[in-house]
Design a protein around this motif. Structure first.
Motif, PDB file in Angstrom:
ATOM      1  N   SER A 219      -1.010   2.788  13.961  1.00  9.33           N
ATOM      2  CA  SER A 219      -1.293   4.097  13.376  1.00  9.33           C
ATOM      3  C   SER A 219      -1.352   5.155  14.467  1.00  9.33           C
ATOM      4  O   SER A 219      -1.751   4.868  15.597  1.00  9.33           O
ATOM      5  CB  SER A 219      -2.628   4.054  12.622  1.00  9.33           C
ATOM      6  OG  SER A 219      -3.013   5.329  12.176  1.00  9.33           O
TER       7      SER A 219
ATOM      8  N   HIS B 263      -2.652   4.138   4.475  1.00  8.56           N
ATOM      9  CA  HIS B 263      -1.372   3.566   4.056  1.00  8.56           C
ATOM     10  C   HIS B 263      -1.663   2.667   2.872  1.00  8.56           C
ATOM     11  O   HIS B 263      -2.522   1.787   2.930  1.00  8.56           O
ATOM     12  CB  HIS B 263      -0.742   2.728   5.183  1.00  8.56           C
ATOM     13  CG  HIS B 263       0.406   1.877   4.714  1.00  8.56           C
ATOM     14  ND1 HIS B 263       1.702   2.328   4.702  1.00  8.56           N
ATOM     15  CD2 HIS B 263       0.438   0.606   4.217  1.00  8.56           C
ATOM     16  CE1 HIS B 263       2.496   1.378   4.232  1.00  8.56           C
ATOM     17  NE2 HIS B 263       1.743   0.321   3.930  1.00  8.56           N
TER      18      HIS B 263
ATOM     19  N   HIS C 130       9.879   3.081   5.446  1.00  5.66           N
ATOM     20  CA  HIS C 130       8.445   2.920   5.196  1.00  5.66           C
ATOM     21  C   HIS C 130       8.218   2.201   3.866  1.00  5.66           C
ATOM     22  O   HIS C 130       8.864   2.514   2.872  1.00  5.66           O
ATOM     23  CB  HIS C 130       7.799   4.309   5.166  1.00  5.66           C
ATOM     24  CG  HIS C 130       6.318   4.289   5.090  1.00  5.66           C
ATOM     25  ND1 HIS C 130       5.612   4.949   4.104  1.00  5.66           N
ATOM     26  CD2 HIS C 130       5.393   3.687   5.873  1.00  5.66           C
ATOM     27  CE1 HIS C 130       4.327   4.768   4.291  1.00  5.66           C
ATOM     28  NE2 HIS C 130       4.154   3.999   5.362  1.00  5.66           N
TER      29      HIS C 130
ATOM     30  N   SER D 197       0.349   0.475  -0.458  1.00  3.23           N
ATOM     31  CA  SER D 197       1.641  -0.001  -0.956  1.00  3.23           C
ATOM     32  C   SER D 197       1.423  -0.911  -2.155  1.00  3.23           C
ATOM     33  O   SER D 197       0.299  -1.304  -2.479  1.00  3.23           O
ATOM     34  CB  SER D 197       2.400  -0.745   0.141  1.00  3.23           C
ATOM     35  OG  SER D 197       1.670  -1.888   0.588  1.00  3.23           O
TER      36      SER D 197
ATOM     37  N   GLU E 107       3.086   4.504   0.972  1.00  2.83           N
ATOM     38  CA  GLU E 107       2.829   5.931   1.114  1.00  2.83           C
ATOM     39  C   GLU E 107       1.717   6.140   2.124  1.00  2.83           C
ATOM     40  O   GLU E 107       0.769   5.354   2.181  1.00  2.83           O
ATOM     41  CB  GLU E 107       2.447   6.554  -0.232  1.00  2.83           C
ATOM     42  CG  GLU E 107       3.590   6.568  -1.229  1.00  2.83           C
ATOM     43  CD  GLU E 107       3.306   7.468  -2.431  1.00  2.83           C
ATOM     44  OE1 GLU E 107       2.161   7.969  -2.542  1.00  2.83           O
ATOM     45  OE2 GLU E 107       4.227   7.668  -3.240  1.00  2.83           O
ATOM     46  N   ASP E 108       1.823   7.211   2.908  1.00  4.29           N
ATOM     47  CA  ASP E 108       0.801   7.585   3.882  1.00  4.29           C
ATOM     48  C   ASP E 108       0.168   8.904   3.461  1.00  4.29           C
ATOM     49  O   ASP E 108       0.868   9.908   3.281  1.00  4.29           O
ATOM     50  CB  ASP E 108       1.412   7.731   5.277  1.00  4.29           C
ATOM     51  CG  ASP E 108       1.754   6.392   5.912  1.00  4.29           C
ATOM     52  OD1 ASP E 108       1.217   5.364   5.447  1.00  4.29           O
ATOM     53  OD2 ASP E 108       2.548   6.377   6.862  1.00  4.29           O
TER      54      ASP E 108
END
Length: 256
Positions: free
Chosen positions: A147, A153, A59, A155, A62-63
């Motif tokens: 999703s 999300h 990934h 970044s 961050e989610d």
């Protein structure tokens, strides 16, 4: 540079480099995403979204879970100027790239442009090339694009002046881990604290100014009440004359 939390909700369910999503790639090229089971194994017929379908190391951001339509704010506090670049990807994902207006050096490294990416939005609240400041509303959360549910999300990438990543082939589409600069506090809480501190300072300054005015007024009154040297001399002469009169009257009585 200080990076804060861009949403009020406080639940991160996937970090940088992890790979907690499964997906099915259909014959028409569409990708259906689902959450990975707690055992960490994708069900039969599905593959890992990041490592197997997208060809990434993991990934690339961050989610964070959010509620449908939750406001998303720009969470970076610094002296850097930023501008917005809105985007809709091929899967229908709606997002915003916030790009630095000048090169920035991180921890003594060579200066580059920087970019924060915020994705899966319902709609955006800024326009292209708009200047972005800390705490500014960027948009509202949703689950658009690749999703499996409502989440943000986001970044971080080093990029060129237009926002194109510099190290696109690093296994994370040019993204890098921003946790060294991250503090898990809601950006509005920090802004509120700073504004309250500024208000207190302003109140203290106003109180000091009012105190200074009162002090100056008091000193002026004291000065007005004080006799000048000439006035003191006149007063001394007057007292001396009065005393002489009294003495004269006393002496006069002796010769009666």
């Amino acid at each position: 540079m200080k990076v804060l939390r861009p949403i009020k909700s406080n639940y991160k369910f996937q970090g940088f480099g992890e790979a907690k999503a499964c997906a099915t790639q259909l014959s028409d090229g569409r990708i259906l995403v689902s959450a990975m089971p707690s055992n960490g194994i994708c069900p039969a017929g599905q593959q890992n979204l990041y490592t197997e379908i997208l060809g990434m190391k993991g990934h690339n951001g961050e989610d964070w879970a959010l509620w449908h339509g939750e406001p998303i704010y720009f969470p970076v506090i610094d002296d850097i100027r930023w501008w917005a670049k809105t985007e809709v990807d091929s899967a229908g994902g709606i997002g915003i790239n916030v790009i630095s207006a000048e090169p920035v050096s991180l921890d003594g490294e060579p200066s580059t442009y920087l970019k924060f990416k915020f994705w899966h939005m319902q709609k955006v609240a800024v326009s292209d090339k708009q200047e972005i400041k800390a705490g500014q509303l960027l948009g509202y959360g949703n689950s658009t694009g690749l999703s499996s549910g409502n989440h943000l999300h986001w970044s971080f990438k080093k990029c060129d002046q237009s926002g194109e990543p510099l190290d696109r082939w690093n296994g994370y589409y040019g993204a890098m881990d921003f946790t060294p600069w991250f503090e898990n506090r809601f950006v509005f809480d920090i802004i509120k604290e700073r504004q309250e501190a500024e208000i207190r300072l302003a109140e203290e300054a106003r109180q000091k100014e009012e105190a200074a005015l009162l002090r100056a007024e008091l000193e002026a009154r004291i000065k007005e009440s004080q006799l000048s040297l000439i006035q003191l001399l006149h007063k001394f002469i007057f007292i001396l004359q009065e005393n002489l009169r009294k003495v004269g009257k006393g002496l006069g009585g002796l010769f009666r």
